[in-house]
Structure formats: structure tokens, C-alpha cells
Design a protein around this motif. Structure first.
Motif, PDB file in Angstrom:
ATOM      1  N   UNK A   1       1.198  -1.325   0.357  1.00 20.11           N
ATOM      2  CA  UNK A   1      -0.087  -0.476  -0.101  1.00 20.11           C
ATOM      3  C   UNK A   1       0.676   1.295  -0.010  1.00 20.11           C
ATOM      4  N   UNK A   2       1.940   1.755   0.993  1.00 18.20           N
ATOM      5  CA  UNK A   2       2.737   2.516   0.971  1.00 18.20           C
ATOM      6  C   UNK A   2       3.756   2.680  -0.213  1.00 18.20           C
ATOM      7  N   UNK A   3       3.932   1.938  -0.901  1.00 17.81           N
ATOM      8  CA  UNK A   3       5.224   1.762  -2.069  1.00 17.81           C
ATOM      9  C   UNK A   3       4.321   2.387  -3.400  1.00 17.81           C
ATOM     10  N   UNK A   4       2.936   2.769  -3.156  1.00 14.82           N
ATOM     11  CA  UNK A   4       1.373   2.541  -4.140  1.00 14.82           C
ATOM     12  C   UNK A   4       1.600   2.193  -5.763  1.00 14.82           C
ATOM     13  N   UNK A   5       2.644   1.821  -6.006  1.00 11.09           N
ATOM     14  CA  UNK A   5       2.807   0.914  -7.292  1.00 11.09           C
ATOM     15  C   UNK A   5       3.810  -0.323  -7.117  1.00 11.09           C
ATOM     16  N   UNK A   6       3.120  -1.334  -7.706  1.00  7.90           N
ATOM     17  CA  UNK A   6       3.919  -2.363  -7.231  1.00  7.90           C
ATOM     18  C   UNK A   6       5.612  -2.439  -8.167  1.00  7.90           C
ATOM     19  N   UNK A   7       6.056  -1.419  -9.048  1.00  7.20           N
ATOM     20  CA  UNK A   7       7.306  -1.265  -9.294  1.00  7.20           C
ATOM     21  C   UNK A   7       8.301  -1.158  -8.384  1.00  7.20           C
ATOM     22  N   UNK A   8       7.375   0.769  -8.382  1.00  4.70           N
ATOM     23  CA  UNK A   8       7.902   0.958  -6.413  1.00  4.70           C
ATOM     24  C   UNK A   8       8.689  -0.108  -5.819  1.00  4.70           C
ATOM     25  N   UNK A   9       7.906  -1.084  -5.503  1.00  2.00           N
ATOM     26  CA  UNK A   9       7.680  -2.259  -4.381  1.00  2.00           C
ATOM     27  C   UNK A   9       8.984  -3.152  -5.433  1.00  2.00           C
ATOM     28  N   UNK A  10       8.797  -3.555  -6.545  1.00  2.00           N
ATOM     29  CA  UNK A  10      10.302  -4.903  -7.083  1.00  2.00           C
ATOM     30  C   UNK A  10      11.421  -3.539  -6.606  1.00  2.00           C
ATOM     31  N   UNK A  11      11.459  -2.420  -7.098  1.00  3.07           N
ATOM     32  CA  UNK A  11      12.779  -2.068  -7.350  1.00  3.07           C
ATOM     33  C   UNK A  11      13.152  -1.908  -5.141  1.00  3.07           C
ATOM     34  N   UNK A  12      12.265  -1.927  -5.070  1.00  2.00           N
ATOM     35  CA  UNK A  12      12.635  -1.977  -2.942  1.00  2.00           C
ATOM     36  C   UNK A  12      12.859  -3.382  -2.834  1.00  2.00           C
ATOM     37  N   UNK A  13      12.709  -4.249  -3.295  1.00  2.00           N
ATOM     38  CA  UNK A  13      12.569  -6.225  -3.449  1.00  2.00           C
ATOM     39  C   UNK A  13      14.371  -6.537  -3.507  1.00  2.00           C
ATOM     40  N   UNK A  14      14.295  -6.054  -5.011  1.00  2.00           N
ATOM     41  CA  UNK A  14      15.620  -6.149  -5.321  1.00  2.00           C
ATOM     42  C   UNK A  14      16.986  -5.563  -4.883  1.00  2.00           C
ATOM     43  N   UNK A  15      16.678  -4.556  -3.568  1.00  5.53           N
ATOM     44  CA  UNK A  15      17.707  -4.129  -2.978  1.00  5.53           C
ATOM     45  C   UNK A  15      17.609  -4.793  -1.762  1.00  5.53           C
ATOM     46  N   UNK A  16      16.175  -5.239  -0.990  1.00  5.68           N
ATOM     47  CA  UNK A  16      16.145  -5.846  -0.064  1.00  5.68           C
ATOM     48  C   UNK A  16      16.798  -7.220   0.102  1.00  5.68           C
TER      49      UNK A  16
END
Length: 436
Positions: free
Chosen positions: A280-295
Motif C-alpha cells: 500500500x505505502x509503495x503505491x505502485x508494483x514497480x516501486x515495491x519490486x525495486x525495493x525488493x531487489x535491493x532487500x
């Protein structure tokens, strides 16, 4: 004095503590050799214990990997980053940063251990962006708060014996959390640690010449570039509507879990909460996926090491080695000293069996008859096992892996400071279990 003590401890650990992967290999060899020498097990039997148990922690390994990944994604969302930045603003110098990160980690760990590990590490990174402070001690302080988890709301041992149908119910019945987690002696230990742990960390703060700083720019995430949508697939990847159509129902499920069904926190619930808040807080799937790759970069240690610990646990339990070790220490106890020796034995067993619930299953058959024979309060003995399990986590890098993965450090960077905490908090916990 603590500053003087921590300096050689840090150098000793930096020089001799191997990478956690080497540590787990050495523990495997030690456990196997001890099972053969002490328990008279054949090498073939030990090999079978180890191999058959090697994959017993697969579910837990995935849960721990998700603790790291979902917690990172949540903290990397714009609203949470802003919140951490504001909270870090309360610290205006290095000493205040050490105390603040320790208190936040203690509070979060008392609520839930997985929550505490992630929140403490991420808050340490945010403080390092704003304050010039020894980064090793800052991350060690974040990890040190983990010591209270087994005396808190998610403690495995007290929650197990408070559950109808637990394996020792015929022997001790159901013991409510009012006699364990919320007992006066346990709350007294927690309170003393909330005072002592931040102060100990603060007093270990090195002089500037001995400090190790990190360039704040290394902790900064890359700025998200505005995407020019050229394909229908990219429209979906950048759709806030799609993210919220899945994310909001996930949060509604949690509302139902907590409010209507009266559910509590466990590792799965914490991961579910982190994941859907992040969506919800990342707002878009793309933003979440970019964070996932870093995590995901910090999760390698969990993937490779946890199966080895499962094998070690199998050797310790099935060979009888854990029971023998506990029994040998308990044989030294009297009515007055049984909580102390239970605590010490649990601390030693935890180095080889770093699982709260698993450790209780191993030690309860030894501790409960001893408590009955000596007339010692069973809830106190149960909490002595719980505190021993939590205590030597300050020395055992198993639980530090998510913190180290988020912070980008190695175990040898923080364990020297944790060794001082181990010695001093051990005195506090032992005194609380014996005299409170």
C-alpha cells in the motif's frame, strides 16, 4: 571503564570470530564429535541424525528471509522513511543516537522478535545517515535490544505452556502468562534491562580516534526516476489502483484477525503485516519490486546457514547430547540456585539449538522433574529457560543475520560490543531470576 573493556573485546572478536558460515561449520563438527564421544553414538547414527534433520527448518528459514525482505520494503516506502527520519531527528549527538536506537529496539523486540530485528536495524541505518556515530556500535546497539524478546509478548516458552494441549500439560497443566510474561519477577528483569542495556551501549561509545564511521552517501537509496509509460504492461507496473486492490484487502484481513477474531502476533502475521503495508505505502508494483531487489541482497546468509543449524539441532536432540548437558549442570543445583543453573544451561544449549520452542522441548524433560523434586516454582524455571535462550543470542550470530544483512556489516563488526553486553546482562538476568 566499559569503553576500556570494549576496546580489547572488539579487537579480539574482529581478529578471531570467523564469518557466521564458518561458525556454523565449526559448530556442526563440535556437535557431531561430542555426540560420538559423550553419547557413544556411532558415526553412522550421527550422520543420519544430521542428514535427516538438515531440512527441518525450511519453513522457518523462509519466514526469516521474509522478515528481512518485507521489513526492508516497508521501511523503504516513502511514508516510513519520512517517519524514521523524524524519529532520528530526536538524536542530536552520537550518545543520544546510541540510546535512542537501543530503546526503540528493546520496545519493538518486546512486542515481537521479528519486528524488533528489522525495526532496530533500519532505524540504525537512518540514524547513521543523520548522525556521525560509530556505525559498528550503532548496529550492535540495535541488535542488543533483541535480548528481551523471550520475556516479551511473543516469547515461545511462556506462550507454549499457556496453550491448552502442550506436550507437558499432564505434568504442569496450563500456566497463564500472568505467571510468566506478566509476573513481577519477569517484568522486573525487563525493566532493569530497559535501563541497563542503553546505558551500557552508551558507555561503550569509542573515542573519535577509535570509532569507525560510514559515509552516509553509501546508505542512501537511488532516487526513483519518473517512468515514461510506453507499453500497456508498464501501465500495470505503475498502477496504484492495482496495488491497492490487493493491498487494502490484505490489511482488512489483519483487521479481522486482530479485532473480530482476537488473534495475536506471530511470525506469519508480522510478515503479512509488513508485506501488505509495503504494498500500500509503495503505491505502485514497480516501486515495491525495486525495493525488493535491493532487500534480497542481504538474505544470502539465511538461505545457506539455517539448514546447517537444523542439522545441529537434530544431532543435539536425537543423540541425547542436549539432555545430558542440561542434566549435568542441573545436578549442581539446590532449591535456591536451580533458576540460575537452568538459565546457564539454557544459554549454553542455545548456542547449538538457537530456537526457543525447540529448546524448551529439549530441556523441559530435564528441568521440570528437577523443579518438582526441589520444590521450585515451575513458571520461574520456564522463564529461566526462556531468558537463557535469549541471553546467548548476543554471542550466537544465527539471529543477527537479518540485522547484518540490512546494515551491510559482518558479525565480527558488532559481536565485540555484544560480548560486553552478554557479560553484564547475564549478571542482571541471573540476579532477577534468583532474587526477585
Amino acid at each position: 571503564m566499559l569503553k576500556s573493556l570494549s576496546r580489547p573485546a572488539v579487537k579480539l572478536v574482529e581478529r578471531y570470530l570467523p564469518d557466521p558460515y564458518i561458525f556454523v561449520l565449526l559448530l556442526t563438527i563440535i556437535a557431531a564429535a561430542a555426540a560420538i564421544a559423550v553419547e557413544r553414538q556411532t558415526p553412522l547414527a550421527v550422520l543420519r541424525f544430521w542428514g535427516d534433520g538438515f531440512w527441518n527448518l525450511l519453513t522457518f528459514s523462509m519466514q526469516m528471509l521474509l522478515v528481512l525482505v518485507t521489513g526492508f520494503m516497508l521501511a523503504n516506502s516513502p511514508p516510513v522513511k519520512r517517519l524514521l527520519q523524524r524519529l532520528a531527528g530526536f538524536a542530536n549527538n552520537a550518545g543520544a543516537a546510541i540510546i535512542l536506537v537501543t530503546l526503540v529496539s528493546l520496545a519493538a523486540s518486546w512486542i515481537n522478535w521479528g519486528f524488533g530485528l528489522v525495526v532496530g536495524a533500519l532505524f540504525a541505518k537512518e540514524l547513521a545517515r543523520q548522525i556521525r556515530v560509530d556505525y559498528r556500535l550503532l548496529v550492535a546497539s540495535a541488535y542488543s535490544g533483541f535480548i528481551v524478546w523471550h520475556g516479551g509478548l511473543a516469547g515461545s516458552v511462556p506462550l507454549t505452556i499457556a496453550t491448552d494441549g502442550h506436550f507437558a500439560i499432564e505434568q504442569i497443566g496450563v500456566i497463564g502468562t500472568g505467571e510468566t510474561i506478566f509476573s513481577l519477577f519477569n517484568l522486573g528483569i525487563v525493566l532493569m534491562l530497559f535501563i541497563a542495556v542503553p546505558l551500557i551501549n552508551r558507555m561503550m561509545l569509542p573515542d573519535e580516534r577509535d570509532s569507525v564511521y560510514i559515509d552516509p552517501s553509501l546508505l542512501e537509496e537511488e532516487e526513483t526516476q519518473r517512468v515514461r509509460i510506453k507499453r500497456p504492461a508498464e501501465r500495470l507496473e505503475n498502477s496504484m489502483t492495482l496495488a491497492w486492490l490487493v493491498g487494502i484487502p490484505g490489511l482488512l484481513f489483519l483487521l479481522d484477525h486482530f479485532v473480530l477474531r482476537g488473534g495475536g502476533l506471530n511470525l506469519n502475521v508480522v510478515n503479512f503485516l509488513f508485506l501488505f503495508l509495503a504494498i500500500v505505502l509503495h503505491r505502485t508494483p514497480r516501486s515495491l519490486l525495486e525495493s525488493l531487489h535491493e532487500a534480497i541482497k542481504g538474505g544470502a546468509g539465511i538461505v545457506i546457514q539455517f539448514p546447517f543449524y537444523a542439522g545441529i539441532m537434530a544431532i543435539m536432540v536425537q543423540s541425547g547430547l542436549a539432555e545430558t548437558l542440561s542434566g549435568a549442570l542441573i545436578s549442581l543445583a539446590s532449591e535456591a540456585t536451580l533458576p540460575f543453573w537452568t538459565f546457564i544451561s539454557a544459554g549454553i544449549v542455545n548456542i547449538f539449538v538457537p530456537s526457543g520452542g525447540g529448546q524448551w522441548a529439549v530441556q523441559a524433560p530435564v528441568m521440570l522433574p528437577a523443579a518438582e523434586a526441589l520444590g521450585v516454582d515451575v513458571p520461574r524455571i520456564a522463564m529461566a529457560v526462556a531468558w537463557g535462550d535469549a541471553w546467548t543470542n548476543l554471542l550466537q550470530p544465527f539471529w543477527a543475520l537479518p540485522v547484518l544483512g540490512i546494515a551491510g556489516l559482518k558479525a565480527k563488526d558488532i559481536m565485540g560490543f555484544c560480548l560486553i553486553q552478554l557479560l553484564l546482562t547475564g549478571v542482571i538476568i541471573a540476579a532477577g531470576l534468583t532474587w526477585l
